[in-house]
Design an enzyme around this catalytic site. Structure first.
Site, PDB file in Angstrom:
ATOM      1  N   LEU A   1       0.816  -1.121   0.026  1.00 14.90           N
ATOM      2  CA  LEU A   1      -0.027  -0.256  -0.055  1.00 14.90           C
ATOM      3  C   LEU A   1       0.695   1.147   0.010  1.00 14.90           C
ATOM      4  CD1 LEU A   1      -2.884   1.462   0.301  1.00 14.90           C
ATOM      5  CD2 LEU A   1      -2.659   0.948   2.647  1.00 14.90           C
TER       6      LEU A   1
ATOM      7  N   THR B   1       2.162  -7.833   8.843  1.00 13.91           N
ATOM      8  CA  THR B   1       1.035  -8.267   8.072  1.00 13.91           C
ATOM      9  C   THR B   1       0.911  -9.470   7.602  1.00 13.91           C
ATOM     10  OG1 THR B   1       2.140  -7.562   6.226  1.00 13.91           O
ATOM     11  CG2 THR B   1       0.890  -6.039   7.098  1.00 13.91           C
TER      12      THR B   1
ATOM     13  N   TYR C   1      -3.093 -11.718  14.582  1.00 13.32           N
ATOM     14  CA  TYR C   1      -2.957 -10.503  13.870  1.00 13.32           C
ATOM     15  C   TYR C   1      -4.259  -9.571  14.109  1.00 13.32           C
ATOM     16  CZ  TYR C   1      -3.342  -7.588   9.527  1.00 13.32           C
ATOM     17  OH  TYR C   1      -3.511  -6.629   8.588  1.00 13.32           O
TER      18      TYR C   1
ATOM     19  N   LYS D   1      -4.058  -5.690  15.420  1.00 11.67           N
ATOM     20  CA  LYS D   1      -4.671  -4.561  14.823  1.00 11.67           C
ATOM     21  C   LYS D   1      -5.597  -3.823  15.536  1.00 11.67           C
ATOM     22  CE  LYS D   1      -3.867  -3.320  10.949  1.00 11.67           C
ATOM     23  NZ  LYS D   1      -2.828  -2.417  10.807  1.00 11.67           N
TER      24      LYS D   1
HETATM   25  N1  LIG Z   1      -2.434  -6.403   2.665  1.00 13.39           N
HETATM   26  C1  LIG Z   1      -3.707  -6.510   2.946  1.00 13.39           C
HETATM   27  O1  LIG Z   1      -4.574  -7.479   2.302  1.00 13.39           O
HETATM   28  C2  LIG Z   1      -4.282  -5.664   3.931  1.00 13.39           C
HETATM   29  C3  LIG Z   1      -5.843  -5.914   4.548  1.00 13.39           C
HETATM   30  C4  LIG Z   1      -6.389  -4.995   5.485  1.00 13.39           C
HETATM   31  C5  LIG Z   1      -5.495  -4.175   6.031  1.00 13.39           C
HETATM   32  N2  LIG Z   1      -4.265  -3.996   5.810  1.00 13.39           N
HETATM   33  C6  LIG Z   1      -3.512  -2.960   6.223  1.00 13.39           C
HETATM   34  O2  LIG Z   1      -2.805  -2.132   5.401  1.00 13.39           O
HETATM   35  C7  LIG Z   1      -1.446  -1.470   5.817  1.00 13.39           C
HETATM   36  C8  LIG Z   1      -0.505  -1.604   4.641  1.00 13.39           C
HETATM   37  O3  LIG Z   1      -0.263  -2.957   4.807  1.00 13.39           O
HETATM   38  P1  LIG Z   1       0.413  -3.790   3.317  1.00 13.39           P
HETATM   39  O4  LIG Z   1      -0.196  -4.891   2.810  1.00 13.39           O
HETATM   40  O5  LIG Z   1       0.861  -2.371   2.385  1.00 13.39           O
HETATM   41  O6  LIG Z   1       1.795  -4.102   4.327  1.00 13.39           O
HETATM   42  P2  LIG Z   1       3.229  -4.628   3.666  1.00 13.39           P
HETATM   43  O7  LIG Z   1       3.261  -4.832   2.114  1.00 13.39           O
HETATM   44  O8  LIG Z   1       3.731  -5.596   4.481  1.00 13.39           O
HETATM   45  O9  LIG Z   1       3.993  -3.297   3.763  1.00 13.39           O
HETATM   46  C9  LIG Z   1       4.323  -2.856   5.365  1.00 13.39           C
HETATM   47  C10 LIG Z   1       5.588  -1.836   5.055  1.00 13.39           C
HETATM   48  O10 LIG Z   1       6.219  -1.465   6.561  1.00 13.39           O
HETATM   49  C11 LIG Z   1       7.505  -1.881   6.495  1.00 13.39           C
HETATM   50  N3  LIG Z   1       7.926  -2.253   7.910  1.00 13.39           N
HETATM   51  C12 LIG Z   1       8.101  -3.497   8.522  1.00 13.39           C
HETATM   52  N4  LIG Z   1       8.332  -3.163   9.713  1.00 13.39           N
HETATM   53  C13 LIG Z   1       8.585  -1.949  10.113  1.00 13.39           C
HETATM   54  C14 LIG Z   1       9.107  -1.125  11.163  1.00 13.39           C
HETATM   55  N5  LIG Z   1       9.632  -1.530  12.231  1.00 13.39           N
HETATM   56  N6  LIG Z   1       9.256   0.258  10.940  1.00 13.39           N
HETATM   57  C15 LIG Z   1       8.917   0.771   9.679  1.00 13.39           C
HETATM   58  N7  LIG Z   1       8.452   0.138   8.708  1.00 13.39           N
HETATM   59  C16 LIG Z   1       8.172  -1.276   8.717  1.00 13.39           C
HETATM   60  C17 LIG Z   1       7.748  -3.266   5.599  1.00 13.39           C
HETATM   61  O11 LIG Z   1       9.146  -3.500   5.293  1.00 13.39           O
HETATM   62  P3  LIG Z   1       9.572  -5.029   5.121  1.00 13.39           P
HETATM   63  O12 LIG Z   1       8.918  -5.403   4.012  1.00 13.39           O
HETATM   64  O13 LIG Z   1      11.100  -4.777   5.041  1.00 13.39           O
HETATM   65  O14 LIG Z   1       9.357  -5.807   6.532  1.00 13.39           O
HETATM   66  C18 LIG Z   1       6.834  -2.698   4.343  1.00 13.39           C
HETATM   67  O15 LIG Z   1       7.646  -2.015   3.677  1.00 13.39           O
HETATM   68  C19 LIG Z   1      -1.269  -2.283   7.197  1.00 13.39           C
HETATM   69  O16 LIG Z   1      -1.696  -1.517   8.218  1.00 13.39           O
HETATM   70  C20 LIG Z   1      -2.256  -3.370   7.044  1.00 13.39           C
HETATM   71  O17 LIG Z   1      -2.512  -4.158   8.266  1.00 13.39           O
HETATM   72  C21 LIG Z   1      -3.542  -4.737   4.756  1.00 13.39           C
END
Ligand SMILES: NC(=O)c1ccc[n+]([C@@H]2O[C@H](COP(=O)([O-])OP(=O)(O)OC[C@H]3O[C@@H](n4cnc5c(N)ncnc54)[C@H](OP(=O)(O)O)[C@@H]3O)[C@@H](O)[C@H]2O)c1
Length: 286
Positions: free
Chosen positions: A10, A59, A122, A126
């Site tokens: 995202l 995540t 998880y 959240k």
């Molecule tokens: N994906 C879904 O289907 C989904 C559904 C509902 C809600 N959400 C929510 O949407 C939001 C974005 O999700 P996403 O899918 O984009 O997640 P993502 O792809 O896992 O991205 C998370 C990012 O945060 C980085 N990160 C990890 N640990 C960190 C730290 N300690 N400090 C700073 N950055 C850090 C990760 O780096 P690394 O890759 O190096 O770890 C990655 O670049 C989250 O709040 C998630 O809970 C996602």
């Protein structure tokens, strides 16, 4: 605008969507670790953003079952740290929640005030992040979403297409319902909520509901993999050693509050998936 987790699925689309509209500082590991209050204070203090879009999160839903503490440290602790920094420097905090805070027993789309009841580590982490936000940040926008797909990270859509490409036989759950959501549409929704000066909790997903099986069928049919072997699986038949996390069976989110404040209905998930598939072709050709 300061963005955390800007290299994620995202975070990348948030960065692309707001480049040119805001002065942007995208951050991620290692330069800004949100589990460190000191680093959050420094990043927000140095840049003085009007808005912080907090995308960094833990995540890995199934891994969290064995690493609940790590999930809490990043999701609840990280959100608390970012919220404290936003309070200190008077920045608006925008962040994201999940359908996994619900137990999936509803017989109608979940509205923002429905009681929560997470089934997984998880989901609990959240929900704890939401509680930290309410406790600390005077000014926040929390957008609960689900089933994200996009070009900048692994997700259900990319993994189905990759596995079909390898000729694997696919077994996909047919009894979990939700709405696939394009990260680009979610980024656009953030912009609309900011324009409307919205605060509080909103649900956003693409319109319409489906099962993972029907979603996979649509992806394969329109992604040039219609000949792939695909068969249904029930949630109770999922191998628990690979998928230990319980998931809500019915996780559809009501978009009514979002529609009312933005004046716009999210587009149908099928249209968003077709757009995504077209973009994938474009990327492949490039
Ligand atoms: N994906 C879904 O289907 C989904 C559904 C509902 C809600 N959400 C929510 O949407 C939001 C974005 O999700 P996403 O899918 O984009 O997640 P993502 O792809 O896992 O991205 C998370 C990012 O945060 C980085 N990160 C990890 N640990 C960190 C730290 N300690 N400090 C700073 N950055 C850090 C990760 O780096 P690394 O890759 O190096 O770890 C990655 O670049 C989250 O709040 C998630 O809970 C996602």
């Amino acid at each position: 605008m300061l963005i955390t987790g800007a290299n994620g699925l995202l975070g990348k689309d948030i960065t692309l969507c707001f480049t040119g509209r805001y002065e942007i500082l995208p951050t991620d590991l290692p330069e800004c670790d949100v589990t460190s209050l000191r680093e959050c204070m420094r990043a927000v203090g140095d840049y003085s953003p009007d808005v912080v879009v907090h995308c960094a999160a833990y995540t890995a839903v199934d891994r969290a079952e064995g690493e609940e503490e790590a999930a809490f440290t990043l999701n609840a602790g990280g959100t608390r740290n970012v919220a404290l920094a936003c309070r200190e420097h008077r920045s608006l905090l925008v962040t994201f929640g999940t359908d996994y805070v619900f137990d999936g027993t509803s017989d109608r789309p979940y509205v923002e005030d429905d009681p929560t009841g997470p089934l997984s580590a998880y989901g609990r982490s959240k929900l704890a992040a939401e509680e930290a936000l309410r406790e600390v940040a005077p000014d926040f926008l929390l957008i609960r979403t689900q089933w994200l797909f996009g070009h900048y990270g692994r997700n259900f859509a990319s993994s189905i297409l990759e596995r079909a490409e390898r000729g694997e036989e696919l077994r996909v759950v047919s009894d979990q319902k939700g709405s696939p959501t394009f990260t680009r549409d979610l980024a656009d929704a953030v912009g609309r909520l900011l324009e409307a000066d919205a605060r509080g909790v909103f649900h956003f997903a693409n319109e319409g509901e489906t099962t993972f099986l029907d979603y996979a069928t649509f992806l394969l049919a329109h992604g040039g993999k219609g000949e792939s072997r695909l068969s249904p699986l029930s949630t109770s038949d999922l191998p628990r050693d690979v998928y230990p996390a319980a998931r809500p069976l019915y996780a559809v989110l009501s978009k009514e509050k979002y529609r009312n404040i933005s004046g716009v209905a999210p587009r149908r998930w099928q249209d968003a998936v077709l757009d995504y598939l077209g973009g994938r072709d474009g990327k492949d050709r490039a």
